[in-house]
Design a protein around this motif. Sequence first.
Motif, PDB file in Angstrom:
ATOM      1  N   ASN A 145     -26.394   8.981   6.313  1.00 57.27           N
ATOM      2  CA  ASN A 145     -27.110   7.806   6.810  1.00 57.27           C
ATOM      3  C   ASN A 145     -28.160   8.122   7.867  1.00 57.27           C
ATOM      4  O   ASN A 145     -29.156   7.402   7.987  1.00 57.27           O
ATOM      5  N   VAL A 146     -27.970   9.190   8.630  1.00 57.34           N
ATOM      6  CA  VAL A 146     -28.999   9.547   9.608  1.00 57.34           C
ATOM      7  C   VAL A 146     -30.248  10.053   8.892  1.00 57.34           C
ATOM      8  O   VAL A 146     -31.373   9.722   9.279  1.00 57.34           O
ATOM      9  N   ASN A 147     -30.061  10.824   7.822  1.00 52.96           N
ATOM     10  CA  ASN A 147     -31.206  11.230   7.008  1.00 52.96           C
ATOM     11  C   ASN A 147     -31.950  10.009   6.465  1.00 52.96           C
ATOM     12  O   ASN A 147     -33.187   9.944   6.510  1.00 52.96           O
ATOM     13  N   LEU A 148     -31.202   9.061   5.939  1.00 51.28           N
ATOM     14  CA  LEU A 148     -31.825   7.878   5.358  1.00 51.28           C
ATOM     15  C   LEU A 148     -32.639   7.110   6.396  1.00 51.28           C
ATOM     16  O   LEU A 148     -33.722   6.592   6.096  1.00 51.28           O
TER      17      LEU A 148
ATOM     18  N   HIS B  37     -35.914   9.120   7.019  1.00 53.26           N
ATOM     19  CA  HIS B  37     -36.790   9.042   5.845  1.00 53.26           C
ATOM     20  C   HIS B  37     -37.402   7.647   5.714  1.00 53.26           C
ATOM     21  O   HIS B  37     -38.538   7.502   5.247  1.00 53.26           O
ATOM     22  N   SER B  38     -36.673   6.621   6.178  1.00 55.52           N
ATOM     23  CA  SER B  38     -37.186   5.252   6.081  1.00 55.52           C
ATOM     24  C   SER B  38     -38.373   5.002   7.005  1.00 55.52           C
ATOM     25  O   SER B  38     -39.102   4.018   6.831  1.00 55.52           O
TER      26      SER B  38
ATOM     27  N   GLU C  91     -44.431  13.858   8.400  1.00 54.16           N
ATOM     28  CA  GLU C  91     -43.860  15.043   9.041  1.00 54.16           C
ATOM     29  C   GLU C  91     -42.355  15.145   8.808  1.00 54.16           C
ATOM     30  O   GLU C  91     -41.773  16.232   8.974  1.00 54.16           O
ATOM     31  N   LEU C  92     -41.721  14.034   8.450  1.00 54.39           N
ATOM     32  CA  LEU C  92     -40.266  14.024   8.281  1.00 54.39           C
ATOM     33  C   LEU C  92     -39.824  14.236   6.842  1.00 54.39           C
ATOM     34  O   LEU C  92     -38.622  14.257   6.557  1.00 54.39           O
ATOM     35  N   ALA C  93     -40.760  14.414   5.941  1.00 57.42           N
ATOM     36  CA  ALA C  93     -40.410  14.648   4.538  1.00 57.42           C
ATOM     37  C   ALA C  93     -39.596  15.939   4.421  1.00 57.42           C
ATOM     38  O   ALA C  93     -39.981  16.986   4.940  1.00 57.42           O
ATOM     39  N   GLY C  94     -38.465  15.864   3.759  1.00 57.47           N
ATOM     40  CA  GLY C  94     -37.667  17.055   3.494  1.00 57.47           C
ATOM     41  C   GLY C  94     -36.759  17.503   4.610  1.00 57.47           C
ATOM     42  O   GLY C  94     -36.085  18.534   4.479  1.00 57.47           O
TER      43      GLY C  94
END
Length: 304
Positions: free
Chosen positions: A135-138, A141-142, A147-150
């Motif tokens: 969920n922190v990744n999500l 990404h949201s 710069e946060l891609a990947g």
Amino acid sequence: MSSKNYPSAETLGTELVAWIAERFASHGVARDHFAVTLHLHAGEGGPVAASFSYRGDVPFYPCSVVKIFYMVALQQAYEDGRLIETPELSRAMHDMIKWSSNMATNYIIDHLSRTTGDLELSAVEMERWVEARENVNLYFHSLGLKELAGINVSQKLMDDERYGREKIYVQRGGNNHNRLSSDAAAVILARIMSGTMISAERSRIMRETLYRPNTKEFRDTPNAQLLAFLGESMPEGARIWSKAGWTGWTGDALASYRRHDALHAVLPGGEAFTLVVFTQGKWPSESLIMLPEIAAKTVALISG
């Protein structure tokens, strides 16, 4: 920045990278052993006015620099009402950033994901657990920032090997370690410092947590993260906000031998900048001079 004339960020950054490559070549540091992102801010608390990036989109195992992201995720959870701030969570956030406590970090990750670690799970239970830990990744990404891609900010911080479900999870797909680029760390730190990460008030709270007194007493404090990092070379009168990361040999080659720092500084002349430097390799990891010398060169270039 103040009214004096500065070289362009591209000119400044290009000179800095060339200097790094030449200065540390004799120690076996190749050009693909480091990454640099530099943001020049339009005055203290101001937005980014100009930027430079060298290998800034390359993913690195981020060590404890990733803790900035967990701090942001925690503040967002408070903002959304998904978590209620408690004295223990406040203490954990302070210790995670100020002293780089892994135990405090993992306590926060448990709260953010509503999971715990270690013991193996059935296949079905493991998939539910992984979904919760993502969920922190999500969240990041949201935000829709290029710069946060990947990036991956789903793993706990360990002092040595992992066991049970943590081991299974970090090996998922071959290498599921945390990963950040210097650009990713810089964009989040710059937003915190300019008051635009979540809200002005949440940014203020995070700035206060990241602040490191530029005094001999604090520098000499164990785990102060200034000596042997970028903050060591900030001149007298400069103000420092930062989060460093380091690993030697951890038993896992994919997470060993890194030394990084993400720093924001306001110099005595009023120049404000965000500098993120990621390095990899045994010598950079063990070096007590590489990051301080890079910071000193950056200050010299900015100050003219």
